[in-house]
Design an enzyme around this catalytic site. Structure first.
Site: not given
Length: 850
Positions: A495, A440-442
């Site tokens: 994502s 998530n959002e890395d």
């Protein structure tokens, strides 16, 4: 050689016992202090301390601050157990399903396990221990994850430790990242035995049961490769009997010998299979697969799982909008409207299977099709996925990396590999799991920190040498595991992520759209114009209902919108400014708490309506938008957040707005957006409007649609209605119904009220209002709510905005947050209503205006 009879062997059948009782605990350095009893295992230190009255409930008032010390200490748990009786061929194994997080396990004073990954289970052979004595002491010491994380961070100073939310040291630890605090949850760094511990005794067992399903192109048959990995402690000939059952009836069975290296496997065919489909598209039929291990005729062990027969395709094709991103299940394109999921409690062991089921059950009447398990929490409990299987909710499963630049030193990678392997194997048989995502959002963190990401470089060994080494995890390690363990489930590197392009690119991959609320704080009225090919995060905050607010506020003098304790229970940065901005731009603000709550809920309701309504319309326009997942379905504590249902499962008004937008057949109306703030409240002469219908039905349906134009102030019609009869709706698509123009010079402020009938019954409504709502006047709406048995009949003489009913525990409403048109009675069904109950309270925008 002699020809006498072969001596039979007494082979022990698999048995186990849970070590769930008899535990006690204390701080590690508190020598001489009394051991305190533990009420239940699994548990967390914080919960055990609360049970003893040592720590106050951190969800209440400011108690979170007083509980912070718990995460800085080390703790030790112990219990005793009796050794099982063994024969010469049997072994005894201690199984630890999950230890949170830095744990040293001692058996009779000897270290038998060191664990540093919360997501990994362990099996420890203790056969030699139990043969020595009859009674044993088991002790588990937990170090502070907070301090251990900082030590690891300091020992790898060459890595660029950067992140959103929490402190960067969290990136060094394979532990639920939200325990470090997030912008919707408290900082409660847990430790403890968070999953069961059990004692197993056996001579051989089925270590892993796998099913690989292939549905034929014509869907008239399905072939299953079923395999069993065997752990064997003796040399007898073994065989496995495989059986597939459907609704209690055996549909296929086979028996296979166990081969030394490859275990046992077979191919099994099912004719005329009943396919598993998402809710609203068919049935959620499940098949039971059982594998039973035999030595000669003696049963040793049995394992089973429930599967669904389905084919998943992630459709990524070049088109006029860029590159598509949507799911096709069993040949049917699915618009994935739904929600993102965070852990449902800060203390994970407090979430029961029944509570998991209740959460997923909320999604079905709201017409939601997908839940995204967010990467900063946990790989969820089996009961979560089983509920999704049974109720037809698709699962987007993140791997547990969130908002950070993770390191890749060798021991970290080894641990991640084991974690991913174990959890993929645990989850892969669930038909609801339809996509895995790497994080998530890395990738967004990498962009914001200016880290190296050369998409053209395809050498994984190079990636490990850059300042963004975690690319190796997301684009090499994890996809390799997916290819080997469940190749039928699509994998997506992150994502958001889109083929190496910027994560904000709307033409490819999935998108987190936070320019509403965060970022540039755009008007929510343009939500649909800001979307991408799949909008996997977006949202708007709202207060929970008054009863939830009262559950965490101690003093009545703090029951006002901007009290300190109220702000403490909203963890989002700058939430005061953002809430104030969206309120001031759109509605007349209030200071009285209950009115203020309603206004924030109205804003959330409106924002999500503009998003879902517009993006679902785009689904039918060449699959321009493949899905939309609101941030977030749930809360982990009673708080002010983006959730659409609060910690107690009370629905916020936006829940109902989503249900209407995602209904199988829905209608939409909207006028052209005009930015009143830029134009300094000057209206344009004309505004175009449009009405459309959307359908997820796979066959064409015929509807009648009516558009009426009602004065906001008087409730009178200002011009002739428009009626479209016999409109054929495009299957699984969007159909334009009507268009027109609003003349702001010659027409008073009015709503567009749309109603749609099918087979003589009203199936959908929508209402478009002049923007902003704060410019409108709402005198004397004359709303009536009449209770008739378990129904509330609602009507009005003038247009009403967002009529919201009280969310009373034990009740369930078929609708709320309703817009009402004059003389158009709507009926709300109430489950849980008793004849002697007080009527539900209700309010609407401008309820106090005269």
């Amino acid at each position: 050689m002699g020809g006498g009879p072969v001596e039979s062997k007494d082979v022990r059948q698999f048995s186990f016992s849970d070590l769930a009782t008899g535990w006690s605990f204390r701080q590690s350095d508190s020598k001489g202090a009394a051991w305190l009893p533990v009420q239940k295992i699994p548990s967390t230190v914080q919960q055990d301390l609360m049970d003893q009255g040592i720590v106050k409930d951190p969800f209440f008032n400011f108690n979170e601050l007083e509980a912070g010390w718990v995460g800085t200490e080390s703790w030790v748990y112990r219990t005793q157990f009796n050794a099982p009786a063994l024969d010469n061929q049997s072994k005894t194994v201690l199984v630890f399903e999950g230890l949170d997080t830095f744990a040293v396990v001692r058996l009779d004073g000897k270290v038998v396990l060191r664990s540093d990954n919360m997501y990994i289970s362990h099996r420890v052979d203790i056969t030699n221990f139990v043969k020595l004595t009859a009674r044993h002491e088991l002790e588990i010491e937990f170090d502070s994850a907070l301090f251990k994380a900082r030590q690891i961070q300091n020992s790898h100073a060459d890595h660029k430790w950067t992140c959103f939310n929490g402190e960067p040291a969290r990136l060094a630890v394979r532990k639920a990242q939200y325990h470090w605090g997030w912008d919707w949850g408290p900082l409660l760094n847990c430790a403890g035995i968070w999953k069961p511990i059990r004692l197993e005794v056996y001579t051989a067992r089925i270590a892993e049961l796998r099913t690989d399903v292939v549905v034929s192109c014509d869907q008239k048959s399905a072939t299953l490769k079923v395999s069993a990995e065997i752990e064997d402690n003796h040399n007898d000939e073994l065989r496995v009997e495989f059986k597939i059952s459907f609704k209690g009836r055996t549909v296929s069975e086979n028996s296979c010998p166990v081969l030394a290296q490859s275990g046992a496997f077979t191919h099994m065919r099912i004719d005329s299979p009943s396919l598993w489909m998402p809710a609203g598209y068919g049935t959620q039929d499940l098949y039971d697969v059982q594998a039973t291990l035999f030595s000669q005729e003696k049963e040793l062990h049995s394992e089973s799982c429930r599967i669904g027969l389905r084919e998943i395709q992630l459709i990524q094709e070049n088109d006029s909008h860029g590159k598509s991103f949507y799911l096709r299940i069993n040949g049917i394109d699915i618009f994935c409207g739904g929600s993102c999921w965070i852990p449902a409690d800060s203390f994970l062991t407090n979430i029961t299977p029944e509570r998991y089921r209740a959460w997923i059950e909320l999604m079905v009447p709201a017409n939601q099709k997908m839940i995204r398990v967010w990467g900063g929490g946990i790989y969820e409990h089996d009961s979560f996925y089983s509920a999704c299987d049974e109720l037809g909710i698709l699962v987007w499963q993140d791997f547990m990396f969130a908002c950070g630049n993770y390191p890749c030193f060798s021991t970290f990678l080894d641990s991640v590999h084991q974690e991913a392997m174990q959890n993929v194997r645990r989850l892969r048989h669930h038909p609801s799991v339809v996509i895995f995502a790497g994080n998530n959002e890395d990738y967004q963190v990498a962009e914001s920190a200016g880290l190296t990401y050369d998409y053209a470089d395809k050498d994984p060994e190079h990636w490990l040498k850059t300042d963004f080494p975690a690319r190796y995890i997301y684009e090499a390690l994890l996809p390799d595991i997916i290819r080997k363990e469940c190749p039928e489930i699509p994998y997506h590197p992150g994502s958001p992520w889109g083929d190496g392009k910027k994560t904000s690119d709307p033409t490819v991959g999935d998108l987190h759209q936070w320019d509403i609320w965060h970022g540039s704080q755009e008007k929510y009225q343009i939500f649909d114009s800001l979307g991408g090919r799949f909008n996997s995060e977006f949202g708007m905050q709202a207060f929970p209902h008054l009863e939830t607010v009262k559950s965490f506020i101690q003093d009545e003098k703090d029951l006002y919108p901007q009290s300190r304790v109220m702000d403490f229970h909203n963890k989002a940065d700058g939430h005061e400014r953002r809430l104030a901005t969206y309120l001031a731009e759109n509605v007349r603000t209030a200071t009285e708490l209950e009115a203020y709550i309603h206004l924030t809920q109205l804003i959330q309701c409106e924002a999500l309506t503009y998003g879902y309504r517009g993006w679902r319309k785009q689904w039918g326009e060449g699959r321009r938008c493949g899905g939309a997942l609101v941030w977030q379905l749930n809360d982990c504590w009673p708080a002010i957040s983006w959730s659409i249902c609060d910690y107690y499962l009370r629905r916020k008004p936006a829940y109902y707005a989503m249900a209407r937008c995602l209904a199988p057949v829905a209608v939409g109306a909207r006028r052209e957006h005009f930015d009143w703030s830029v134009a300094h409240a000057r209206e344009p002469r004309y505004l175009e409007w449009q009405v459309w219908a959307v359908s997820s039905r796979l066959e064409a349906v015929i509807v009648d649609v009516e558009v009426r134009f009602w004065s906001v102030q008087t409730g009178r019609e200002i011009k002739d209605r428009i009626v479209r009869r016999g409109v054929e709706l495009t299957p699984n698509g969007t159909t334009d119904v009507a268009r027109g123009v609003i003349d702001n010079e010659n027409e008073v402020p009015h709503v567009l009220a749309v109603k749609m009938w099918m087979d003589g019954a009203v199936v959908a409504r929508d209402m478009d209002w002049p923007q902003p709502l704060k410019y409108l006047h709402f005198p004397n709406r004359n709303v009536e709510v009449e209770v008739r048995g378990k129904e509330m009949h609602v009507r009005t003489e003038r247009p009403v905005k967002c009529l919201v009913f009280e969310e009373r525990m034990g009740y369930s409403l078929s609708d709320s947050a309703m817009d009402l048109a004059p003389n158009d009675e709507q009926v709300v069904h109430v489950t849980g209503w008793q004849q002697e109950d007080e009527p539900l309270r209700w309010t609407y925008l401008g309820a106090g205006e005269q």
